[in-house]
Design an enzyme around this catalytic site. Sequence first.
Site, PDB file in Angstrom:
ATOM      1  N   SER A   1       1.022  -1.253  -0.188  1.00 15.12           N
ATOM      2  CA  SER A   1      -0.222  -0.126  -0.021  1.00 15.12           C
ATOM      3  C   SER A   1       0.869   1.221   0.125  1.00 15.12           C
ATOM      4  O   SER A   1       2.028   1.266   0.444  1.00 15.12           O
ATOM      5  CB  SER A   1      -0.858  -0.177   1.352  1.00 15.12           C
ATOM      6  OG  SER A   1      -1.126   1.156   1.475  1.00 15.12           O
TER       7      SER A   1
ATOM      8  N   TYR B   1      -0.255  -0.261   9.922  1.00 10.68           N
ATOM      9  CA  TYR B   1      -0.648  -0.869   8.717  1.00 10.68           C
ATOM     10  C   TYR B   1       0.491  -0.623   7.681  1.00 10.68           C
ATOM     11  O   TYR B   1       1.088  -1.747   7.170  1.00 10.68           O
ATOM     12  CB  TYR B   1      -1.918  -0.065   8.012  1.00 10.68           C
ATOM     13  CG  TYR B   1      -2.359  -0.738   6.720  1.00 10.68           C
ATOM     14  CD1 TYR B   1      -2.992  -2.044   6.629  1.00 10.68           C
ATOM     15  CD2 TYR B   1      -2.264   0.192   5.544  1.00 10.68           C
ATOM     16  CE1 TYR B   1      -3.401  -2.447   5.284  1.00 10.68           C
ATOM     17  CE2 TYR B   1      -2.772  -0.251   4.395  1.00 10.68           C
ATOM     18  CZ  TYR B   1      -3.355  -1.583   4.259  1.00 10.68           C
ATOM     19  OH  TYR B   1      -3.835  -2.002   3.046  1.00 10.68           O
TER      20      TYR B   1
ATOM     21  N   LYS C   1       3.299  -3.738   6.242  1.00  9.90           N
ATOM     22  CA  LYS C   1       3.147  -3.958   4.908  1.00  9.90           C
ATOM     23  C   LYS C   1       4.710  -3.728   4.583  1.00  9.90           C
ATOM     24  O   LYS C   1       5.134  -4.591   3.602  1.00  9.90           O
ATOM     25  CB  LYS C   1       2.392  -2.889   3.954  1.00  9.90           C
ATOM     26  CG  LYS C   1       1.009  -3.226   4.217  1.00  9.90           C
ATOM     27  CD  LYS C   1       0.624  -4.308   3.530  1.00  9.90           C
ATOM     28  CE  LYS C   1      -1.345  -4.323   3.362  1.00  9.90           C
ATOM     29  NZ  LYS C   1      -1.630  -5.585   2.849  1.00  9.90           N
TER      30      LYS C   1
END
Length: 336
Positions: free
Chosen positions: A127, A151, A155
């Site tokens: 992302s 997050y 990732k």
Amino acid sequence: MSDRTVILITGAGGFLGRALAEALVKDPSTSHLVLVDIVEPKTPHGVDAIAIKADLTDQSQADGLFQTPYGVPDVVYCLHGIMSRGAEDNFDLGLKVNFDAVRAVLDSARRAGAKTGRPPKFIFTSSLAVYGGPLPEVVTPDTIATPQGAYGAEKLMCEVLINEYSRRGFIDGRILRLPTIVVRPGPPAAATSSFLSAIIREPLKGVRTTCPIGNSLSSPELDLAVWIASPETTIHNFLLAARIPSSSFTSHTRVVCLPGITVTVREELQALEEVAGKEALELLEFQNDETNHRIVSSWPARFDNSYALSLGFQVDKGGMVPIVEHFKKAVDAGLA
Ligand SMILES: NC(=O)c1ccc[n+]([C@@H]2O[C@H](COP(=O)([O-])OP(=O)(O)OC[C@H]3O[C@@H](n4cnc5c(N)ncnc54)[C@H](O)[C@@H]3O)[C@@H](O)[C@H]2O)c1
């Protein structure tokens, strides 16, 4: 891809997993699908498919995905995950699902590939949330990723492993850093960026929704720029990702920022008005959410698409209006 391709999708019950499975059914090179999710996914018609309910934080359940009657998958789409706000609010769960469970699938793929002598292609959905902190005006392949949220950190850790596993020949990795995908159908997701879809989707469905950016249609906060891509272009790019020869990637990394476009929240609302009229805007309420604003504004909104385009990936053309029009057609047809 070869004539007979077994494809595994983790997170197959989710938004992109379901759309990918439907696209793969129409792709003549797909022979078998293995669809996995913590909630049993639906199997599409038109291809041999197995649906497996599995919690991928458990290594033995991850191993099972490589021991089905279809044999070792040729291609793994690793899509399972907890979205950005979910990972921020429940740090331990985010780490378990977004990192530990990706490592579990990677290790299963590595062992299975070692037995067959054919390392699976491993396509991972990363992302733009890997970026944060001080950033250049335009992100390029040389921009260093310093995430400012759980997050993005998870990732990025997966990316490091996938690059290393690829360098060692355990897998053939392809890391796709996705823009925010707009318009996402269905109920709101636990993503900080979820509102970017909701402010289009809900009014088009005649439902009221709250925009967590700004306090009115004239708020300066609506000039917040974001980096987005449509679901259709993204799924097209997922299929391409499996076809690109590994030699085409830059030698030191398998990371590609998938192409996207820059839009502001205001431009999204202008496109909504253009496609559905002023009455659609009347279904919006505004309530500024500081956490949401902080996380979304830490993400970059402008990228240099040239490396991704040179590999053959596609970009949305025509800005926000065609994306809203496409979603409206799906709503009008009862498909969204
Ligand atoms: N949609 C976007 O805008 C976007 C943007 C950037 C990156 N991504 C990434 O793309 C991937 C797919 O996104 P999406 O929008 O389809 O997400 P989604 O939330 O719709 O789907 C994720 C799926 O993972 C499953 N899952 C969660 N925990 C699991 C576990 N322990 N074991 C097995 N399955 C589990 C969920 O049940 C869900 O069906 C994710 O990795 C996401 O981080 C998405």
